[in-house]
Design an enzyme around this catalytic site. Structure first.
Site, PDB file in Angstrom:
ATOM      1  CG  ASP A   1       0.347   1.072   5.110  1.00  0.00           C
ATOM      2  OD1 ASP A   1       0.005   2.044   5.822  1.00  0.00           O
ATOM      3  OD2 ASP A   1      -0.379   0.088   4.880  1.00  0.00           O
TER       4      ASP A   1
ATOM      5  NE  ARG B   1      22.195  -4.869   0.586  1.00  0.00           N
ATOM      6  CZ  ARG B   1      23.213  -4.996   1.426  1.00  0.00           C
ATOM      7  NH1 ARG B   1      24.158  -4.079   1.494  1.00  0.00           N
ATOM      8  NH2 ARG B   1      23.300  -6.049   2.207  1.00  0.00           N
TER       9      ARG B   1
ATOM     10  CG  ASP C   1      -2.006   1.034   1.160  1.00  0.00           C
ATOM     11  OD1 ASP C   1      -1.714   2.186   0.771  1.00  0.00           O
ATOM     12  OD2 ASP C   1      -3.153   0.720   1.509  1.00  0.00           O
TER      13      ASP C   1
ATOM     14  CB  CYS D   1      24.973 -14.849  -0.815  1.00  0.00           C
ATOM     15  SG  CYS D   1      26.174 -14.705   0.522  1.00  0.00           S
ATOM     16  CG  HIS D   2      22.447 -12.918  -3.731  1.00  0.00           C
ATOM     17  ND1 HIS D   2      21.492 -12.773  -2.740  1.00  0.00           N
ATOM     18  CD2 HIS D   2      23.380 -11.953  -3.512  1.00  0.00           C
ATOM     19  CE1 HIS D   2      21.816 -11.746  -1.970  1.00  0.00           C
ATOM     20  NE2 HIS D   2      22.953 -11.245  -2.398  1.00  0.00           N
TER      21      HIS D   2
ATOM     22  CB  CYS E   1      27.361  -7.299  -1.314  1.00  0.00           C
ATOM     23  SG  CYS E   1      25.586  -7.438  -1.012  1.00  0.00           S
TER      24      CYS E   1
ATOM     25  CB  CYS F   1      12.982  17.618 -14.516  1.00  0.00           C
ATOM     26  SG  CYS F   1      14.416  17.176 -13.518  1.00  0.00           S
TER      27      CYS F   1
ATOM     28  CB  CYS G   1      13.326  19.159 -21.103  1.00  0.00           C
ATOM     29  SG  CYS G   1      14.668  20.367 -21.187  1.00  0.00           S
ATOM     30  CG  HIS G   2      11.494  15.486 -19.642  1.00  0.00           C
ATOM     31  ND1 HIS G   2      11.712  14.659 -20.726  1.00  0.00           N
ATOM     32  CD2 HIS G   2      12.740  15.813 -19.170  1.00  0.00           C
ATOM     33  CE1 HIS G   2      13.011  14.492 -20.908  1.00  0.00           C
ATOM     34  NE2 HIS G   2      13.653  15.179 -19.974  1.00  0.00           N
TER      35      HIS G   2
END
Length: 279
Positions: free
Chosen positions: A72, A236, A69, A198-199, A240, A97, A100-101
């Site tokens: 939340d 990330r 949601d 690990c993955h 790792c 931004c 231009c957009h």
């Protein structure tokens, strides 16, 4: 405590895990209307896995519910901030931004195809944004994992939410993809761990209280509860590699760009979940 966690990780890789369990069977439907693909056949180039799963399927019920949601989802605060940034004039050209957009919705589908090769260079969302700021706005670049950068990437990512990841790995992208693949399987640090350790080899197992996922990045930038902010892909990656007790690469490095392409391609077929919520 960190050393103990790393020791536990190393032990997991040489002995069977005492706690193991795959992804749950829950379905991710956002705002009771937008159903995500959190499980699908692995892309053809991925021989080691038959099925790929969103990281959402490995999280606790409490964390999962936050992503279901937008009211939340704590990441949506940053998405709202990015809407203001989109319309904020910055730089020597007196532009925003939106100069231009016309609106951010025109970026629908972009996140699902990134990173991609543009003019011979492997280009990430961060590159596109800072390029626009420099060339069109005459503005200073945003920091790679800075709050403005990741908020804007999240806003653009929301426009593709629910679309399948479809990252090109052939043609001009092929050599970058091969570089990223080699890095994915390279063992780093004193613990001699690779991304695959690990993955790919241990997903579904637990390291202490952490339920290892397949390391999919279709929800980035991700709001991490323990850091209370949006986390970039390269942040990330850096974390790792650092946890293998190795000297890591810089965010925005060619190495991490290539790794991003390869890891993104492992999720081809899952849907864009940006911004995801993780522990």
């Amino acid at each position: 405590m960190k050393f103990k966690a790393l020791t536990a990780m190393a032990a997991l890789l040489v002995a069977p895990a005492v706690m193991a369990g795959g992804p749950d069977d829950d379905s991710l439907v956002i705002n009771e209307e937008l159903e995500m693909v959190t499980e699908t056949a692995a892309p053809d180039h991925l021989d080691a896995l038959d099925t790929i799963y969103s990281g959402w399927r490995f999280r606790t019920d409490e964390t999962q519910s936050l992503q279901m949601d937008d009211f939340d989802n704590p990441a949506m605060i940053f998405v709202d901030q990015a809407i203001d940034l989109f319309n904020t004039v910055d730089g020597s050209e007196g532009k925003s931004c939106s100069s231009c957009h016309e609106n951010v919705e025109e970026f629908k589908g972009l996140t699902a195809s990134m990173p991609k090769v543009i003019d011979g260079k492997l280009t990430t969302m961060e590159d596109l944004l800072n390029g626009h700021r420099a060339e069109a706005m005459g503005a200073d670049p945003w920091k790679w994992s800075g709050p403005e950068m990741q908020a804007m990437i999240a806003l653009i990512g929301v426009q593709s939410r629910g679309m399948p990841v479809n990252v090109a790995i052939d043609g001009e992208a092929a050599p970058f993809w091969e570089q990223g693949k080699e890095m994915y399987y390279t063992r780093f640090g004193q613990l001699e761990l690779s991304c695959a350790s690990c993955h790919e080899e241990n997903w579904g197992n637990y390291i202490r209280a952490d339920h290892l996922s397949q390391g999919q990045i279709n929800g980035f930038p991700t709001y991490r509860l323990k850091q209370a902010r949006l986390i970039s892909k390269h942040n990330r990656f850096r974390g790792c590699i650092r946890d293998t007790r190795a000297e890591t690469f810089a965010e925005g490095s060619d190495e991490f760009r290539a790794l991003e392409l390869y890891v993104a391609s492992r999720g081809n077929g899952l849907t864009v979940e940006t911004p995801a919520v993780r522990q």
